[in-house]
Design a protein around this motif. Structure first.
Motif, PDB file in Angstrom:
ATOM      1  N   LEU A   4      -0.690 -35.070  23.252  1.00  0.00           N
ATOM      2  CA  LEU A   4      -1.802 -34.197  22.888  1.00  0.00           C
ATOM      3  C   LEU A   4      -1.486 -32.742  23.208  1.00  0.00           C
ATOM      4  O   LEU A   4      -2.073 -31.833  22.613  1.00  0.00           O
ATOM      5  CB  LEU A   4      -3.072 -34.604  23.631  1.00  0.00           C
ATOM      6  CG  LEU A   4      -3.707 -35.936  23.243  1.00  0.00           C
ATOM      7  CD1 LEU A   4      -4.899 -36.216  24.142  1.00  0.00           C
ATOM      8  CD2 LEU A   4      -4.143 -35.917  21.788  1.00  0.00           C
ATOM      9  N   PHE A   5      -0.580 -32.512  24.169  1.00  0.00           N
ATOM     10  CA  PHE A   5      -0.330 -31.167  24.662  1.00  0.00           C
ATOM     11  C   PHE A   5       1.161 -30.835  24.553  1.00  0.00           C
ATOM     12  O   PHE A   5       2.015 -31.697  24.745  1.00  0.00           O
ATOM     13  CB  PHE A   5      -0.770 -31.037  26.125  1.00  0.00           C
ATOM     14  CG  PHE A   5      -2.198 -31.434  26.356  1.00  0.00           C
ATOM     15  CD1 PHE A   5      -3.232 -30.624  25.907  1.00  0.00           C
ATOM     16  CD2 PHE A   5      -2.514 -32.613  27.011  1.00  0.00           C
ATOM     17  CE1 PHE A   5      -4.551 -30.989  26.115  1.00  0.00           C
ATOM     18  CE2 PHE A   5      -3.824 -32.984  27.218  1.00  0.00           C
ATOM     19  CZ  PHE A   5      -4.860 -32.167  26.767  1.00  0.00           C
ATOM     20  N   SER A   6       1.439 -29.575  24.272  1.00  0.00           N
ATOM     21  CA  SER A   6       2.833 -29.132  24.248  1.00  0.00           C
ATOM     22  C   SER A   6       3.314 -28.862  25.668  1.00  0.00           C
ATOM     23  O   SER A   6       2.527 -28.668  26.584  1.00  0.00           O
ATOM     24  CB  SER A   6       2.970 -27.867  23.389  1.00  0.00           C
ATOM     25  OG  SER A   6       2.167 -26.826  23.913  1.00  0.00           O
ATOM     26  N   TRP A   7       4.635 -28.847  25.844  1.00  0.00           N
ATOM     27  CA  TRP A   7       5.218 -28.619  27.169  1.00  0.00           C
ATOM     28  C   TRP A   7       5.027 -27.147  27.553  1.00  0.00           C
ATOM     29  O   TRP A   7       5.324 -26.243  26.765  1.00  0.00           O
ATOM     30  CB  TRP A   7       6.700 -28.974  27.151  1.00  0.00           C
ATOM     31  CG  TRP A   7       7.297 -29.012  28.528  1.00  0.00           C
ATOM     32  CD1 TRP A   7       8.078 -28.068  29.108  1.00  0.00           C
ATOM     33  CD2 TRP A   7       7.142 -30.053  29.487  1.00  0.00           C
ATOM     34  NE1 TRP A   7       8.425 -28.442  30.380  1.00  0.00           N
ATOM     35  CE2 TRP A   7       7.855 -29.661  30.640  1.00  0.00           C
ATOM     36  CE3 TRP A   7       6.473 -31.266  29.499  1.00  0.00           C
ATOM     37  CZ2 TRP A   7       7.924 -30.451  31.785  1.00  0.00           C
ATOM     38  CZ3 TRP A   7       6.533 -32.060  30.624  1.00  0.00           C
ATOM     39  CH2 TRP A   7       7.250 -31.649  31.753  1.00  0.00           C
ATOM     40  N   PRO A   8       4.520 -26.855  28.774  1.00  0.00           N
ATOM     41  CA  PRO A   8       4.140 -25.473  29.093  1.00  0.00           C
ATOM     42  C   PRO A   8       5.270 -24.567  29.549  1.00  0.00           C
ATOM     43  O   PRO A   8       5.142 -23.342  29.491  1.00  0.00           O
ATOM     44  CB  PRO A   8       3.128 -25.662  30.227  1.00  0.00           C
ATOM     45  CG  PRO A   8       3.574 -26.912  30.905  1.00  0.00           C
ATOM     46  CD  PRO A   8       4.093 -27.801  29.814  1.00  0.00           C
ATOM     47  N   ALA A   9       6.384 -25.111  30.032  1.00  0.00           N
ATOM     48  CA  ALA A   9       7.432 -24.283  30.635  1.00  0.00           C
ATOM     49  C   ALA A   9       8.612 -24.108  29.686  1.00  0.00           C
ATOM     50  O   ALA A   9       9.156 -25.084  29.175  1.00  0.00           O
ATOM     51  CB  ALA A   9       7.908 -24.903  31.941  1.00  0.00           C
TER      52      ALA A   9
END
Length: 528
Positions: free
Chosen positions: A5-10
């Motif tokens: 659901l979410f993309s990788w933040p780093a």
């Protein structure tokens, strides 16, 4: 297969979790060395930011980032998944917490009760608190500010007030308490944290959980110093003393002599941990509880800060590193059960700054917030308390209140610490600043129901005076009588400063050569 659901933040080549999901804190840590670009994990709106925190609303999720720097978005901004929003401010990782929020309206049973009573419906009541199995007590808390406590129900003389959400003990049975809660015209007999007994309007209180902290064992403690030749005695010498307070000093490297610039300003946490571990283990195995205090010597000393010329930006830089150091130390002790309490900073409200570093309350609120998050991400079990306030009942409690006002409402320490030097039994020669009661009542009023920690107390500037031993012994005895009798259940620990005379200016239980001051020593070891 689970669809992300979410993309990788780093924005890193290495994609991995450095600390797995913690079901207690609801967070996980993601590899992101300092300076790494941090991206929005989903499309949404920026809800709030601070120097190191950011909240993103991506309905129905609330996403909290911790450990940031150089935040490039503002509250209210709309972002797309993958937009750069900040940089990592921590050496290795950022922390991510994702909560799903829902509107509970559709889940509520709106069927009217069969036999309606005159109950206030504005605030739904939680399930009744379960009485403690050991004492059978139940607790209630005020649902509005300044609820009056009266001598008698209805029109009795007002004798005090309750703060919003202040937990108090019900002096009626669990069944009677539950039957009265929320009912117009009903009055409940309660006992406040300071012993005040009276009646409150039952329609202005609701059931709440018992205080989480349970005070057990010896209340007496001792300030120790592993770098002092007399500062880390054999546990057998401390039989009867319940607590050991140790300062985790990373800055000092004892391998270098005085005057060598390499002696201070060190940042090798692993080396410091290896020096402390044998002492922590021996006191823990002896049955003592351990409080670990993080002062400016955890991180800050020798790091290029001029304490007299600090501003918000510099405090923010220090807080980022300091809180991460705290996390790393807590991670090393996590799972061992050896550390009972972590204390954040020391004498932050000091005026003189001789042995401590003063911090403005607004900046200390940020430091405390970020350090609580950091420690709990590594080890949620130990208590986390404030540094020891030292400016007295009025200025000190005001500083503590200003600190809490600078913190998010959902982040609180587990207790307030203070250093009541010159206070004790009213009229005693070593109670020259006044009775202990003044400080206890003021600090306890800042966070009602939370325990207080006396992390330093004792007699100063009398080292080497054998003639003072009888009076110091009497002072210590009467002080602990107050803690155990007058303030039962309010004081978690009272830690003497210090073990030996040569440890700064404290009046020790042993003298400069390590010889026991028999009268004081034997009495103190029985005071817990």
């Amino acid at each position: 297969m689970t669809i992300p659901l979410f993309s990788w933040p780093a924005e890193t080549e290495e994609v991995h979790i450095t600390l797995p999901y913690n079901p207690i804190t609801g967070s996980l840590s993601i590899h992101a060395p300092q300076g790494t670009s941090i991206r929005a994990v989903a499309r949404g709106t920026i809800a709030a930011i601070s120097s190191t925190h950011l909240q993103l609303i991506a309905e129905p999720f609330l996403i909290t980032y911790d450990g940031l720097q150089n935040i490039s978005v503002k509250p209210g901004a709309n972002v797309e998944s993958g937009d750069v929003i900040a940089q990592s401010g921590s050496p290795k990782s950022i922390t991510l917490l994702i909560r799903q929020t829902i509107d509970p309206t559709s889940l509520l049973d709106t069927t009217p009760p069969v036999k309606p009573q005159r109950r206030i419906k504005a605030k739904p009541q939680p399930a009744p608190a379960t009485p403690g199995p050991e004492d059978g007590k139940v607790y209630v808390k005020a649902t509005t500010e300044a609820v009056r406590v009266r001598e008698q129900p209805v029109d009795g003389k007002p004798v005090g007030q309750l703060k919003l959400d202040e937990p108090v003990e019900s002096l009626e049975s669990p069944a009677e308490t539950q039957a009265k809660i929320g009912v117009q015209g009903q009055w409940l007999k309660i006992r406040r944290w300071d012993g005040l007994v009276g009646y409150v309007a039952a329609w202005f209180v609701q059931m709440t959980d018992p205080p989480q902290f349970k005070i057990t064992g010896s209340l007496t403690g001792m300030n120790l110093d592993i770098y002092h030749p007399l500062g880390a005695p054999d546990p057998q010498q401390m039989s009867g003393i319940g607590w050991a307070r140790l300062k985790f000093n990373v800055s000092l490297n004892p391998d270098y002599p005085q005057g060598d610039p390499r002696r201070y300003g060190n940042t090798d946490i692993e080396a410091a941990y290896k020096r402390y571990l044998p002492y922590v283990e021996k006191y823990h195995k002896a049955g003592m509880k351990i409080l670990m205090v993080f002062t400016h010597q955890l991180y800050g000393e020798g790091a290029g800060f001029n304490w007299g010329q600090m501003d918000g930006g510099k405090w923010g830089q220090l807080t980022t590193r300091y809180s991460d150091f705290a996390r790393q130390v807590a991670q090393k002790f996590a799972g061992t059960g050896m550390i009972n309490v972590y204390q954040v900073w020391n004498e932050q409200d000091t005026k003189e700054g001789r042995a401590a570093v003063a911090v403005p309350p607004s900046e200390y609120g940020k430091m405390l917030t970020e350090t609580i998050h950091a420690i709990r991400s590594a080890d949620p079990k130990p208590f986390i308390i404030t540094g020891g306030h030292t400016s007295g009942p009025d200025a000190g409690s005001q500083y503590a209140s200003q600190t809490l006002a600078a913190m998010p409402a959902d982040v609180r320490p587990d207790g307030i610490a203070f250093h009541p030097y010159g206070r004790g039994k009213a009229g005693h020669k070593f109670s020259n600043w006044g009775p202990l009661e003044e400080e206890v009542r003021k600090y306890a009023g800042v966070m009602p129901g939370k325990p207080l920690w006396i992390t330093e107390w004792g007699v100063l500037d009398h080292q080497g005076r054998g003639d003072a031993i009888p009076d110091v012994t009497d002072y210590a005895s009467s002080f602990m009588d107050l803690c155990k009798q007058d303030f039962t259940g309010k004081i978690a620990a009272a830690m003497w400063y210090a073990w030996a005379d040569s440890m700064d200016n404290g009046f020790g239980l042993v003298d400069h050569s390590g010889r026991v001051k028999t009268l004081l020593y034997e009495k103190f070891c029985t005071l817990g």
